[in-house]
Design a protein around this motif. Sequence first.
Motif, mmCIF file in Angstrom:
data_model
loop_
_atom_site.group_PDB
_atom_site.id
_atom_site.type_symbol
_atom_site.label_atom_id
_atom_site.label_comp_id
_atom_site.label_asym_id
_atom_site.label_seq_id
_atom_site.Cartn_x
_atom_site.Cartn_y
_atom_site.Cartn_z
ATOM 1 N N ALA A 179 -63.163 102.250 0.455
ATOM 2 C CA ALA A 179 -64.320 102.702 -0.964
ATOM 3 C C ALA A 179 -63.787 103.954 -0.848
ATOM 4 O O ALA A 179 -64.783 105.066 -1.339
ATOM 5 C CB ALA A 179 -65.251 101.390 0.071
ATOM 6 N N GLY A 180 -63.809 104.103 0.347
ATOM 7 C CA GLY A 180 -63.604 105.890 0.925
ATOM 8 C C GLY A 180 -62.620 106.830 0.392
ATOM 9 O O GLY A 180 -62.432 107.606 0.938
ATOM 10 N N LEU A 181 -61.109 105.995 0.628
ATOM 11 C CA LEU A 181 -59.629 106.513 0.043
ATOM 12 C C LEU A 181 -59.242 106.843 -1.516
ATOM 13 O O LEU A 181 -59.565 105.567 -1.372
ATOM 14 C CB LEU A 181 -59.127 105.869 1.054
ATOM 15 C CG LEU A 181 -59.243 105.892 2.827
ATOM 16 C CD1 LEU A 181 -57.948 105.528 3.485
ATOM 17 C CD2 LEU A 181 -59.380 107.093 3.308
ATOM 18 N N VAL A 182 -58.831 107.358 -1.440
ATOM 19 C CA VAL A 182 -58.058 107.101 -2.767
ATOM 20 C C VAL A 182 -56.473 107.279 -2.330
ATOM 21 O O VAL A 182 -56.106 107.223 -1.477
ATOM 22 C CB VAL A 182 -57.941 108.068 -3.940
ATOM 23 C CG1 VAL A 182 -57.472 109.463 -3.034
ATOM 24 C CG2 VAL A 182 -56.953 108.134 -4.575
ATOM 25 N N PHE A 183 -55.450 106.192 -2.680
ATOM 26 C CA PHE A 183 -54.000 105.514 -1.874
ATOM 27 C C PHE A 183 -53.163 105.971 -3.337
ATOM 28 O O PHE A 183 -53.190 106.049 -4.559
ATOM 29 C CB PHE A 183 -53.698 104.396 -2.222
ATOM 30 C CG PHE A 183 -54.739 103.936 -1.151
ATOM 31 C CD1 PHE A 183 -53.891 103.892 0.260
ATOM 32 C CD2 PHE A 183 -56.217 103.450 -0.996
ATOM 33 C CE1 PHE A 183 -54.781 102.681 1.122
ATOM 34 C CE2 PHE A 183 -56.883 103.154 -0.358
ATOM 35 C CZ PHE A 183 -56.256 102.502 0.807
#
Length: 451
Positions: free
Chosen positions: A322-326
């Motif tokens: 939820a706190g990351l962009v891949f």
Amino acid sequence: MIGEFNEAFLAALEEGWTPARDATAYASTVAAIRDLDSPMYEQSQFSHPLLFSEAEFQELSRACRALLSAQLKLIGHLIDTHSREGLLDLLRMPRRLAAFIHWDNLRHGDASIGRMDVVPTRQGYFFCEFNIFPGVGGGEAYEGSRAATEALGFPRAKLMGSPLRDLAVLYAEECRKRDLRRVVILDSTGHSNLGYPRQEYLKRYLEELNPGVPVHILDEVRYPEAWLKREEAERTLIHRMFTYEEVTDGFEFLKKLWASGAVLTNGFEPELRMSKRFLALLCEPGHQSLFSDEEVATIQKYLPPAFSLSEENLSAALRDKAGLVFKIDDSSSYGGSGVLMGTDWPADELEQKLREAGVERWICQRVVEAETVRLRAAGDTAAEEYRLVLGFYSYGGKANGFLVRGSRTSKVVNITSGGKLGWAFVVSEEGRQAFIRHARGRAEDVTSRSA
């Protein structure tokens, strides 16, 4: 921040806006970009520009220079510690590109040309992409916004010029220095079919700045065979518009062009510098000793924390999704492709998508929440909340204003995912007040009302 800086200006626009004014602005914008053969751009314009603080522009200019300097130091270190093929492997690029890279350019980067994508938040600005590529798009949005502001009579004093003109200045100087006969804006049939604008403005600026030197927009099919002969090739400047993944003929034409001695403004070194892997490599603790104190401080302040994904940290990344962009590390994954917001996917589906391309092809970057600003796109009956990303142009060390992309629905803000386009003009406080007065349609001093 950009929202606060524009608050009074946007309120004044709403106060003075009419359907007729909206129609005038849109018609002027479309007239400026109609000849570019890009309906996608014509249909995706904001109705008005934004303004950007001159002081914050100077701050971001310094940050941009520091980040590009740090990247070049890191690249020099990687060149010293890897074979050329090993470096391409690290950045997940085809080994065949080694023969089409000007390796010395990667050490000095004097002519770094590109657009740094910046996310404005209420806490500050964060650099999220390094698009170090002469063919990077969006500069045409300046032309549309300029036309609209002129049609509506907004003040022109101190507005920054076109980034495409800045690029033309660099090329015109090169033409004079080398006594070149022609400039070729080189596209590929694979790229030209994607719907991006034709480079008519760059062509016009080059012809204006370099009278007597013809400028041609060509691709690998229409390129004259005679210009591949050394005598002609050595007098020809080539500006490339496509990435290596948009080569359609197995590199046959590029082999001939490379061998001809043509003056290539870049090989495929921009693709190497655009690798999203650098977003993670710049954050790695083991690399911090390569950088100056200013560069380290800039990385810590302006780059969202990032790391390379692996089997060892995949489970933790999925728990923290939820706190990351891949982001996949293909240089050609522009236009919003190859980006997955962790919060948008169930963990099992996200893992499946990551494994399809290979877990180690991805980097993870800490999400920063883009600021939203109430804007009008052409045809909107009322202002709407748009999530913003700014494109900050830097050509040969000269910083230029901001492409504005906005989306009402997607956190991956891009025109190909339904986003809108505009421009942010850099102005002083005095310039901001002039825009506010004109937007309201009255000449009174509004300083106290907009403080």
